[in-house]
Design a protein around this motif. Sequence first.
Motif, PDB file in Angstrom:
ATOM      1  N   ASN A 374      -3.967  25.275 -31.790  1.00 44.76           N
ATOM      2  CA  ASN A 374      -3.484  25.303 -33.270  1.00 44.76           C
ATOM      3  C   ASN A 374      -3.648  26.534 -33.894  1.00 44.76           C
ATOM      4  O   ASN A 374      -2.116  26.841 -34.739  1.00 44.76           O
ATOM      5  N   ALA A 375      -4.391  27.064 -33.360  1.00 41.49           N
ATOM      6  CA  ALA A 375      -4.387  28.596 -34.112  1.00 41.49           C
ATOM      7  C   ALA A 375      -3.513  29.583 -33.352  1.00 41.49           C
ATOM      8  O   ALA A 375      -2.556  30.539 -34.217  1.00 41.49           O
ATOM      9  N   GLU A 376      -3.324  29.611 -31.979  1.00 49.75           N
ATOM     10  CA  GLU A 376      -1.681  30.143 -31.750  1.00 49.75           C
ATOM     11  C   GLU A 376      -0.628  29.835 -32.182  1.00 49.75           C
ATOM     12  O   GLU A 376       0.959  30.492 -32.660  1.00 49.75           O
ATOM     13  N   LEU A 377      -0.741  28.493 -32.404  1.00 51.60           N
ATOM     14  CA  LEU A 377       0.640  27.897 -33.113  1.00 51.60           C
ATOM     15  C   LEU A 377       0.742  28.555 -33.999  1.00 51.60           C
ATOM     16  O   LEU A 377       1.935  28.788 -34.967  1.00 51.60           O
ATOM     17  N   TYR A 378       0.261  28.881 -35.659  1.00 53.67           N
ATOM     18  CA  TYR A 378      -0.074  29.045 -36.581  1.00 53.67           C
ATOM     19  C   TYR A 378       0.738  30.857 -36.122  1.00 53.67           C
ATOM     20  O   TYR A 378       1.056  31.193 -37.523  1.00 53.67           O
ATOM     21  N   GLY A 379      -0.423  31.011 -35.390  1.00 57.84           N
ATOM     22  CA  GLY A 379       0.057  32.449 -35.447  1.00 57.84           C
ATOM     23  C   GLY A 379       0.730  33.051 -35.243  1.00 57.84           C
ATOM     24  O   GLY A 379       1.830  34.476 -35.216  1.00 57.84           O
ATOM     25  N   ARG A 380       1.654  32.480 -34.060  1.00 56.20           N
ATOM     26  CA  ARG A 380       3.561  32.593 -33.762  1.00 56.20           C
ATOM     27  C   ARG A 380       4.212  32.875 -35.131  1.00 56.20           C
ATOM     28  O   ARG A 380       5.254  33.714 -35.248  1.00 56.20           O
ATOM     29  N   VAL A 381       3.330  31.139 -35.590  1.00 61.01           N
ATOM     30  CA  VAL A 381       4.901  30.910 -36.574  1.00 61.01           C
ATOM     31  C   VAL A 381       4.572  32.439 -37.502  1.00 61.01           C
ATOM     32  O   VAL A 381       4.910  32.976 -38.750  1.00 61.01           O
ATOM     33  N   LEU A 382       3.397  32.937 -38.080  1.00 61.56           N
ATOM     34  CA  LEU A 382       3.196  33.739 -39.088  1.00 61.56           C
ATOM     35  C   LEU A 382       3.480  34.858 -38.873  1.00 61.56           C
ATOM     36  O   LEU A 382       3.962  36.406 -39.373  1.00 61.56           O
ATOM     37  N   CYS A 383       3.529  35.457 -37.107  1.00 65.55           N
ATOM     38  CA  CYS A 383       4.402  36.490 -36.532  1.00 65.55           C
ATOM     39  C   CYS A 383       6.003  36.863 -36.638  1.00 65.55           C
ATOM     40  O   CYS A 383       6.799  37.186 -35.716  1.00 65.55           O
ATOM     41  N   GLY A 384       6.524  35.291 -36.835  1.00 66.05           N
ATOM     42  CA  GLY A 384       7.495  35.151 -36.962  1.00 66.05           C
ATOM     43  C   GLY A 384       8.369  34.760 -35.505  1.00 66.05           C
ATOM     44  O   GLY A 384       9.909  34.493 -36.223  1.00 66.05           O
ATOM     45  N   GLN A 385       7.605  34.115 -34.908  1.00 70.32           N
ATOM     46  CA  GLN A 385       8.442  33.307 -33.587  1.00 70.32           C
ATOM     47  C   GLN A 385       8.945  32.300 -33.553  1.00 70.32           C
ATOM     48  O   GLN A 385       7.949  31.312 -34.753  1.00 70.32           O
ATOM     49  N   PRO A 386       9.386  31.609 -33.202  1.00 71.86           N
ATOM     50  CA  PRO A 386       9.788  29.939 -33.444  1.00 71.86           C
ATOM     51  C   PRO A 386       8.321  29.269 -32.976  1.00 71.86           C
ATOM     52  O   PRO A 386       7.589  30.265 -31.638  1.00 71.86           O
ATOM     53  N   PRO A 387       8.474  28.114 -32.712  1.00 65.25           N
ATOM     54  CA  PRO A 387       7.038  27.773 -32.292  1.00 65.25           C
ATOM     55  C   PRO A 387       7.448  27.439 -31.165  1.00 65.25           C
ATOM     56  O   PRO A 387       8.795  26.718 -30.873  1.00 65.25           O
ATOM     57  N   ASN A 388       6.476  27.238 -30.539  1.00 64.62           N
ATOM     58  CA  ASN A 388       6.541  26.666 -28.934  1.00 64.62           C
ATOM     59  C   ASN A 388       6.437  25.291 -28.003  1.00 64.62           C
ATOM     60  O   ASN A 388       5.854  24.792 -27.174  1.00 64.62           O
ATOM     61  N   SER A 389       5.668  24.462 -29.958  1.00 61.71           N
ATOM     62  CA  SER A 389       6.510  23.004 -29.737  1.00 61.71           C
ATOM     63  C   SER A 389       7.018  21.816 -30.038  1.00 61.71           C
ATOM     64  O   SER A 389       7.040  22.718 -31.430  1.00 61.71           O
ATOM     65  N   GLN A 390       7.722  21.339 -29.748  1.00 62.94           N
ATOM     66  CA  GLN A 390       8.330  20.306 -31.262  1.00 62.94           C
ATOM     67  C   GLN A 390       7.365  19.283 -31.632  1.00 62.94           C
ATOM     68  O   GLN A 390       7.565  18.460 -32.989  1.00 62.94           O
ATOM     69  N   TYR A 391       5.744  19.923 -31.304  1.00 64.24           N
ATOM     70  CA  TYR A 391       5.108  18.932 -32.344  1.00 64.24           C
ATOM     71  C   TYR A 391       4.063  19.886 -33.505  1.00 64.24           C
ATOM     72  O   TYR A 391       2.784  19.853 -33.849  1.00 64.24           O
ATOM     73  N   VAL A 392       4.759  20.395 -34.441  1.00 59.62           N
ATOM     74  CA  VAL A 392       4.961  20.736 -36.008  1.00 59.62           C
ATOM     75  C   VAL A 392       5.917  20.123 -36.692  1.00 59.62           C
ATOM     76  O   VAL A 392       6.821  19.843 -36.355  1.00 59.62           O
TER      77      VAL A 392
END
Length: 392
Positions: A374-392
Amino acid sequence: MTHQRPTREQMIERATGIVPLLQKYSTWSEENRRVHDEVIDAMSEVGIFRMRAPARHGGYECDTRTLADVAATLASGDASAAWVASVHWIPTWMASMFPAEVREEVFATEDVRICGTLSPTAMAAPAPGGIVVNGKWSFITGALHSQWQEIIAVLVGPEGDPMPVVALVPMSELHIVDDWHTAGLRGTGSVSTVAQDLFVPDARFLPLGVVMQGRSSRPKGVYGSIYEAPLLPVASASSVGTAVGLARAAYEAFMERVGGRKITYTDYAHQAEAPLTHLQVADAAMKIDEAGFHADRLTATVDAKSAAGADWSIQERARARADMGSAVRLALRAVDVLADASGGTSNLLDVPIQRIRRDVQAVSLHALMHPDTNAELYGRVLCGQPPNSQYV
């Protein structure tokens, strides 16, 4: 059929009232790898399984803060019972997405219990009037006491790309595999289920994406605003209470023993006298408070945005999962501190903290609860990257 909706305080009071029963059967449930029938009956009697059912069908349509607080209360008696309750709340919410005829059929059972999963580990093929499903789903918490299961399968047709679908099927049409042998959350009875050439009529399956986004075809206003929100924030807020409750239970269990035991091979007659204990207790207490903050922020966000009918940004969705993950991480760390400080006697099976530790670790390993994921997903989004999961 209608039931008067209880307040949050009333639901917490009801849950508190059955905690002694949960404690009474917690060892039995762990040894038998399922929640005791009397516990299920007691939770049903006080309305636990109505909390996420629509008011139109006799449910309470509780907000997620109430769900989290009730789960935390139940976890003080038995984490497995709390986890079963919270898992039931999510497929019950998902059932509200289906056409009216399906909703009427499912919710015709008073206090209906629906188990489920979000993992597409089965395949589906088109058939006249519906689809045929074959496959297996694991970690199906509550399957042993459910009337329906929400399943996920990948539908592959002669044309178009494969598409994950969610379907509602009676438990009587599934085969249960008794394979739940674990170290933690043993009492949840999270067995596997299998479908073999299972026919699902058209009305009882939907594209998974529709359910994930909360985009039901039903007219707005049929149910409360919580049923218009995206699935993952709702699921996160529905799940977080058990972890927080376990941390609080560990603290209470530790404090009950700290004044009556010494630290062996030291001059401390009472553990409560030792500066080390003071540091441990303070550290755990602060972590529990911090876990509560993340749980409260998560539920407050879900409830406020649902009430306002507001759209969710990707960052808000990712933060919902991050809040859940942070609450779980902090709860796990708090329990570890207290368990490490509990001495050799805490390894005895009749000392609650050893089971609390195993249970909270099991919660933290759940795919949607896992703090690092969950932390990685949030960090990706904060860094301007698309989420790497459809579970968001």
